[in-house]
Design a protein around this motif. Structure first.
Motif, PDB file in Angstrom:
ATOM      1  N   GLN A   6      64.954  28.695  23.936  1.00 58.47           N
ATOM      2  CA  GLN A   6      64.621  29.140  22.579  1.00 58.47           C
ATOM      3  C   GLN A   6      63.380  28.420  22.074  1.00 58.47           C
ATOM      4  O   GLN A   6      62.506  29.024  21.440  1.00 58.47           O
ATOM      5  CB  GLN A   6      65.799  28.895  21.637  1.00 58.47           C
ATOM      6  N   HIS A   7      63.273  27.132  22.366  1.00 53.48           N
ATOM      7  CA  HIS A   7      62.107  26.369  21.936  1.00 53.48           C
ATOM      8  C   HIS A   7      60.848  26.896  22.612  1.00 53.48           C
ATOM      9  O   HIS A   7      59.805  27.039  21.964  1.00 53.48           O
ATOM     10  CB  HIS A   7      62.293  24.880  22.263  1.00 53.48           C
ATOM     11  N   MET A   8      60.934  27.202  23.898  1.00 55.41           N
ATOM     12  CA  MET A   8      59.767  27.742  24.607  1.00 55.41           C
ATOM     13  C   MET A   8      59.331  29.066  23.990  1.00 55.41           C
ATOM     14  O   MET A   8      58.133  29.326  23.822  1.00 55.41           O
ATOM     15  CB  MET A   8      60.090  27.913  26.093  1.00 55.41           C
ATOM     16  N   LEU A   9      60.289  29.911  23.624  1.00 60.68           N
ATOM     17  CA  LEU A   9      59.976  31.185  22.990  1.00 60.68           C
ATOM     18  C   LEU A   9      59.331  30.965  21.621  1.00 60.68           C
ATOM     19  O   LEU A   9      58.345  31.623  21.268  1.00 60.68           O
ATOM     20  CB  LEU A   9      61.248  32.023  22.846  1.00 60.68           C
ATOM     21  N   ASP A  10      59.859  30.006  20.852  1.00 66.60           N
ATOM     22  CA  ASP A  10      59.289  29.699  19.532  1.00 66.60           C
ATOM     23  C   ASP A  10      57.870  29.153  19.644  1.00 66.60           C
ATOM     24  O   ASP A  10      57.007  29.475  18.823  1.00 66.60           O
ATOM     25  CB  ASP A  10      60.178  28.707  18.786  1.00 66.60           C
ATOM     26  N   VAL A  11      57.613  28.325  20.653  1.00 66.30           N
ATOM     27  CA  VAL A  11      56.272  27.780  20.869  1.00 66.30           C
ATOM     28  C   VAL A  11      55.304  28.915  21.213  1.00 66.30           C
ATOM     29  O   VAL A  11      54.180  28.974  20.713  1.00 66.30           O
ATOM     30  CB  VAL A  11      56.290  26.698  21.968  1.00 66.30           C
ATOM     31  N   PRO A  23      59.005  21.493  16.267  1.00 75.18           N
ATOM     32  CA  PRO A  23      59.370  20.279  17.003  1.00 75.18           C
ATOM     33  C   PRO A  23      60.354  20.591  18.123  1.00 75.18           C
ATOM     34  O   PRO A  23      61.101  21.570  18.066  1.00 75.18           O
ATOM     35  CB  PRO A  23      60.017  19.396  15.934  1.00 75.18           C
ATOM     36  N   ALA A  24      60.348  19.760  19.139  1.00 70.60           N
ATOM     37  CA  ALA A  24      61.253  19.937  20.277  1.00 70.60           C
ATOM     38  C   ALA A  24      62.695  19.728  19.827  1.00 70.60           C
ATOM     39  O   ALA A  24      62.960  18.972  18.894  1.00 70.60           O
ATOM     40  CB  ALA A  24      60.899  18.951  21.382  1.00 70.60           C
ATOM     41  N   PRO A  25      63.648  20.394  20.484  1.00 75.64           N
ATOM     42  CA  PRO A  25      65.051  20.211  20.097  1.00 75.64           C
ATOM     43  C   PRO A  25      65.512  18.780  20.345  1.00 75.64           C
ATOM     44  O   PRO A  25      65.169  18.175  21.363  1.00 75.64           O
ATOM     45  CB  PRO A  25      65.811  21.198  20.986  1.00 75.64           C
ATOM     46  N   GLY A  26      66.264  18.245  19.394  1.00 74.19           N
ATOM     47  CA  GLY A  26      66.790  16.895  19.527  1.00 74.19           C
ATOM     48  C   GLY A  26      65.843  15.808  19.071  1.00 74.19           C
ATOM     49  O   GLY A  26      66.203  14.634  19.072  1.00 74.19           O
ATOM     50  N   GLN A  27      64.662  16.158  18.662  1.00 74.27           N
ATOM     51  CA  GLN A  27      63.659  15.163  18.306  1.00 74.27           C
ATOM     52  C   GLN A  27      64.037  14.392  17.047  1.00 74.27           C
ATOM     53  O   GLN A  27      63.808  13.203  16.958  1.00 74.27           O
ATOM     54  CB  GLN A  27      62.304  15.841  18.110  1.00 74.27           C
ATOM     55  N   GLY A  28      64.678  15.035  16.076  1.00 68.89           N
ATOM     56  CA  GLY A  28      64.986  14.368  14.822  1.00 68.89           C
ATOM     57  C   GLY A  28      66.459  14.043  14.634  1.00 68.89           C
ATOM     58  O   GLY A  28      66.903  13.830  13.511  1.00 68.89           O
ATOM     59  N   ASP A  29      67.245  14.001  15.717  1.00 65.65           N
ATOM     60  CA  ASP A  29      68.687  13.804  15.589  1.00 65.65           C
ATOM     61  C   ASP A  29      69.042  12.480  14.928  1.00 65.65           C
ATOM     62  O   ASP A  29      69.884  12.432  14.038  1.00 65.65           O
ATOM     63  CB  ASP A  29      69.367  13.878  16.952  1.00 65.65           C
TER      64      ASP A  29
END
Length: 90
Positions: A6-11, A23-29
Motif C-alpha cells: 500500500q505504501h509503494m502504491l501511495d508513493v 511517511p513509511a509505515p511504522g515510522q511514527g509508532d
C-alpha cells in the motif's frame, strides 16, 4: 495487500500527482505511544488524580505476558501430541 505494498502504491500516486511522498509505515509508532502517555498524564492532572505513568507499560506487559503464556501452552500440547503418535507406527 499488505502495508508495504500500500505504501509503494501511495508513493507512486504521490509522484504522479507531484505531491510529497507519505511517511513509511511504522515510522511514527513510538511517537504515537509517547503522545498517548502524555495525553493520559494530562487527563489525570486535569481531573485532580495523581499521575501514574506506569499504567501503559503495565498494560502492555500484561498483554505480552498473556500472549507468551498462550503460546507456551500451545507448544506444550503440540509436543505431547507429536510424542504420543511416534510409537504407534511400527
Amino acid at each position: 495487500m499488505n502495508a508495504t505494498q500500500q505504501h509503494m502504491l501511495d508513493v507512486y500516486r504521490a509522484a504522479q500527482l507531484g505531491q510529497p511522498a507519505p511517511p513509511a509505515p511504522g515510522q511514527g509508532d513510538w511517537q504515537v505511544v509517547r503522545e498517548i502517555r502524555d495525553h493520559q498524564l494530562l487527563g489525570a492532572l486535569a481531573a485532580g488524580r495523581p499521575p501514574r505513568p506506569g499504567r501503559l507499560r503495565a498494560a502492555l506487559a500484561g498483554l505480552f505476558a498473556s500472549a507468551t503464556r498462550g503460546r507456551g501452552a500451545q507448544a506444550g500440547r503440540t509436543r505431547a501430541v507429536a510424542g504420543s503418535g511416534s510409537g504407534a507406527c511400527g
